[in-house]
Design an enzyme around this catalytic site. Structure first.
Site, short mmCIF file in Angstrom:
data_model
loop_
_atom_site.label_atom_id
_atom_site.label_comp_id
_atom_site.label_asym_id
_atom_site.label_seq_id
_atom_site.Cartn_x
_atom_site.Cartn_y
_atom_site.Cartn_z
CE1 TYR A 1 43.79 37.05 48.71
CE2 TYR A 1 44.79 37.58 50.81
CZ TYR A 1 43.78 37.76 49.89
OH TYR A 1 42.76 38.64 50.14
CE LYS B 1 33.12 39.45 37.09
NZ LYS B 1 31.88 40.22 37.23
CG ASP C 1 29.41 40.84 39.52
OD1 ASP C 1 29.34 39.60 39.61
OD2 ASP C 1 29.46 41.44 38.44
CG ASP D 1 40.50 39.20 52.53
OD1 ASP D 1 39.96 39.45 53.62
OD2 ASP D 1 41.62 39.62 52.21
#
Ligand code: NAI
Length: 463
Positions: free
Chosen positions: A125, A172, A205, A229
């Site tokens: 971001y 991740k 995931d 988000d």
């Protein structure tokens, strides 16, 4: 009880309607709030030329707490997002989004009661993006030690204050070993200081799959910005959608509460908007300010209203914004008992222990550099330049030299790795780059450094 000021940004679209509903309900509960109006959004653009005038930022800084209605962000041009402006100007580093199954609200799955703590400043971001060549675009994903530590600290402090039992770090780090590795390292470092709270981690995931099948296993979740988000919107969907998804942006001594949804231009001005999400954000705000009894009173009234089948159209009901607000106000005066729902643990606000904002590594060793070259086909790089040996060439992360060359589509930017046998200096790197510059078109370089004996750079796939 003396009144406390709260900056109210009504916003645009459905903002003014739902803000009016919230004000009526807060008044009905006699919460000691004095609203201080501030401008942002489309109206502010017309009046001042800025989506978020500096005056609004200064007002929030002075007062410390704001409630914000949604503001429209034009797509593909126009003014910068008001939310991003406020978040950055006030360093609101934590985005807190609770998701809880509400009685009377149709949802795809039951038994959800979790809180997402999303890092609100860093990650992708920063808006640091470049075209490296005609074919390759790059976005820098920045995860920092102090930023990760700060958000982990916030998640544990919040969990402790709200008597939550578990904090899960979502990441991740199996793929992004350095960036998410750092995020997770800071998480477990902070976790040691909260032995009463279970700390766990999960790959993002798998987390999404588990959320839609067994959401009950999650309590407080802490995530880097982009995953936060996405996963928080997934969680909003689990409990009935945007109309019931509240949020808060928290910084040091400053907080801006707002619903997750936008300005809903399709229903603006039609008395159709559901004020529940903004109301739930207001309840969180009242708790943050220490007005626990008022927060509980309003939460009970909202739940009793929903339980009695009174709903706005987005939730399958028939009430307009005003009528729903009136129904909640009536429940406040009647103090109807609610069943099957306990209001959130009334923790109020809590203080955060300050962490050091930077750290100086005891040992830093420069080993070489990655040289990003624009070239069609695999570039023929010199095997040696100065003290550096050619180690490998990779294309989109896959090693293409030395062979065997995988059967992949090549783009026109290559990463070329040069490493020295011993430690080198910045001057050695500069001299090597100057030499390579004579023959190759290059985009940028990255130094390869060890920090305290630990590699601060990743290997290419296949290396
Ligand atoms: P949106 O959230 O405004 O609307 C999506 C859908 O949900 C629409 O069909 C809308 O009618 C419905 N909806 C949203 N809130 C509702 C409510 N309280 N009651 C009943 N129905 C509701 O998302 P969209 O259309 O993507 O964005 C519209 C504008 O809002 C854009 O300019 C966007 O940038 C801005 N936005 C602002 C946010 C903020 O200020 N916090 C957050 C998200 C979007």
């Amino acid at each position: 009880m003396s009144k406390r000021q709260v900056v109210l940004i009504e916003g645009d679209g459905i903002g003014p309607e739902i803000s009016a509903a919230v004000r009526d309900i807060v008044d009905a509960a006699e919460a000691p709030i004095e609203w201080v109006a501030a401008d942002a959004g489309l109206g502010a653009i017309e009046r001042t030329g800025h989506g978020c005038p500096q005056e609004t930022i200064e007002r929030i800084k002075a007062v410390g707490v704001a409630l914000k209605g949604p503001t429209t962000t034009p797509v593909g041009g126009g003014h910068k997002s008001v939310n991003v402006t406020i978040r950055k100007a006030l360093e609101l580093f934590a985005n807190v989004r609770p998701s809880r199954t509400l009685p009377g609200v149709k949802a795809p799955i039951a038994g959800v009661d979790l809180i997402i703590v999303r890092e609100n400043i860093e990650d992708t971001y920063g808006g640091i993006e470049h075209m490296q060549s005609n074919d390759v675009a790059q976005c820098l994903r920045l995860i920092t030690r102090p930023g990760s530590k700060r958000i982990a600290r916030y998640a544990f402090e919040m969990a402790a204050a709200q008597q939550r039992k578990k904090v899960t770090c979502v990441h991740k780090a199996n793929i992004m070993k350095i960036t998410d590795g750092l995020f997770m390292e800071m998480f477990y470092e902070v976790a040691k200081e909260y032995p009463q709270i279970e700390a766990s981690d999960i790959i993002v995931d798998n987390c999404c799959m588990q959320l839609v099948s067994k959401p009950g296993q999650f309590d407080v979740m802490v995530l880097p910005n982009l995953f936060g988000d996405i996963v928080s919107d997934l969680c909003a969907g689990l409990v009935g959608g945007l109309g019931v998804a509240p949020g808060g942006n928290i910084g040091d001594g400053r907080a801006v509460f707002e619903a997750v949804h936008g300005s809903a231009p399709d229903i603006a001005g039609k008395n159709m908007a559901n004020p529940t999400a903004m109301l739930l954000s207001t309840i969180a705000m009242l708790r943050h300010m220490g007005f626990l009894a008022h927060a509980d009173m309003i939460e009970r009234a909202v739940i009793a209203t929903l339980e009695s089948g009174k709903r706005t159209r987005d939730l399958g009901g028939e009430l307009g914004t005003r009528e729903f607000a009136e129904a909640v106000c009536r429940q406040i005066s009647q103090a109807t008992a609610i069943t099957g729902y306990t209001v959130a643990a009334s923790a109020g606000s809590f203080t955060r222990a300050a962490d050091a904002v930077t750290s100086v590594p005891a040992g830093r060793a420069l080993k070489g550099f990655d040289f990003f070259v624009e070239h069609t086909g695999i570039p023929a790089m010199p095997a040696k330049v100065g003290p550096f040996d050619l180690k490998m060439v990779s294309n989109r992360g896959s090693k293409v030299f030395p062979g065997p060359t995988p059967d992949i589509v090549l783009v026109d930017v290559h990463r070329v790795r040069y490493e020295a046998a011993g430690q080198v200096s910045d001057g050695d790197v500069m001299a090597a780059v100057a030499e390579l510059d004579k023959s190759f078109k290059w985009m940028h370089i990255e130094k390869l450094q060890d920090f305290c004996g630990k590699a601060g750079y990743s290997l290419a796939q296949g290396q």
